[in-house]
Enzyme design. Sequence first.
Site, PDB file in Angstrom:
ATOM      1  N   SER A  89       0.818  -1.270   0.038  1.00 52.59           N
ATOM      2  CA  SER A  89      -0.105  -0.101  -0.066  1.00 52.59           C
ATOM      3  C   SER A  89       0.945   1.273  -0.067  1.00 52.59           C
ATOM      4  O   SER A  89       0.334   2.392  -0.352  1.00 52.59           O
ATOM      5  CB  SER A  89      -1.016   0.182   1.312  1.00 52.59           C
ATOM      6  OG  SER A  89      -0.358  -0.083   2.491  1.00 52.59           O
ATOM      7  N   LYS A 162       0.855   4.853   6.884  1.00 57.60           N
ATOM      8  CA  LYS A 162       0.215   5.394   5.642  1.00 57.60           C
ATOM      9  C   LYS A 162       1.016   6.739   5.596  1.00 57.60           C
ATOM     10  O   LYS A 162       1.748   7.281   6.641  1.00 57.60           O
ATOM     11  CB  LYS A 162      -1.207   5.428   5.866  1.00 57.60           C
ATOM     12  CG  LYS A 162      -2.000   4.243   6.092  1.00 57.60           C
ATOM     13  CD  LYS A 162      -2.161   3.391   4.668  1.00 57.60           C
ATOM     14  CE  LYS A 162      -2.794   2.004   4.795  1.00 57.60           C
ATOM     15  NZ  LYS A 162      -2.812   1.296   3.763  1.00 57.60           N
TER      16      LYS A 162
END
Length: 265
Positions: A89, A162
């Site tokens: 990701s 993230k």
Amino acid sequence: MAVNLPDTHGGDAGAGTAAPGAPVGGRAEARRARRAAEGRRSRSPKNGRPGRRPRPWWIEIPAMAAVGLVVALLIKTCLFQVFTIPSGSMENTLRIGDRVGVNKLAPLTGWKPEPGQPVVFKDPGGWLPPQATDGNPLTDALGSALSFVGLVPPKDDNYLVKRVIATGGQTVQCSGTTLTVDGAKVDEPYLHPGDDSCAGLDFGPVTVPQGHVWVEGDHRSDSADSRYHQRGPGGGAVPVDNVVGPVSAVVWPLGHLDWFGWVGR
């Protein structure tokens, strides 16, 4: 009549005949006395303190191991902790299997997450499936112990990484291929090749709650981030209290070493 008397004063004293008044034994006796004196000096206290005998190895090695574990625990608690990247990701900034060093001192010195910083945070709830164990009590216990002192990544791996897009009070929106924060377009040079900022998912405008951050992955088309959890707690935003710290570096593998700065810039 002449009588031959033994000569008690002549001869070579160095050949074993004592000189007048010399102790019996001559030079050999003196050497023994000198060696004894040197032995006493070597065993005498230095600087007024008693001499110390070296500890046996079966005491030294466990003691050194204990000190090493304490140091590792202090580093993990106050300085840096290592986490493993489990998914793609955040590609190509962070790759699957990378181990990253997270600066845990930053939050203790007043740091707050800012847009553009990659951060590690604890799952706020429902972002990750339950983590399986290998079922071996011995290896589970060993892994938990090593994780506790920071020598290996957290055993439960209940953490995500993230990039911060917006912070508390800011309004974030994505439309078409354009991501905006407070109405200003966000330049994202870190995006995975072939991705755009929205990756086919328009949303917003969303105002991030105070004390929260809005996070998204660099591989926007392969990241289940804040955009996908808008019905969860915080409307998809992550509490700042869940943030462990900024990612400062890739520390493994050697071929992908990288430094993002003290606060992940």
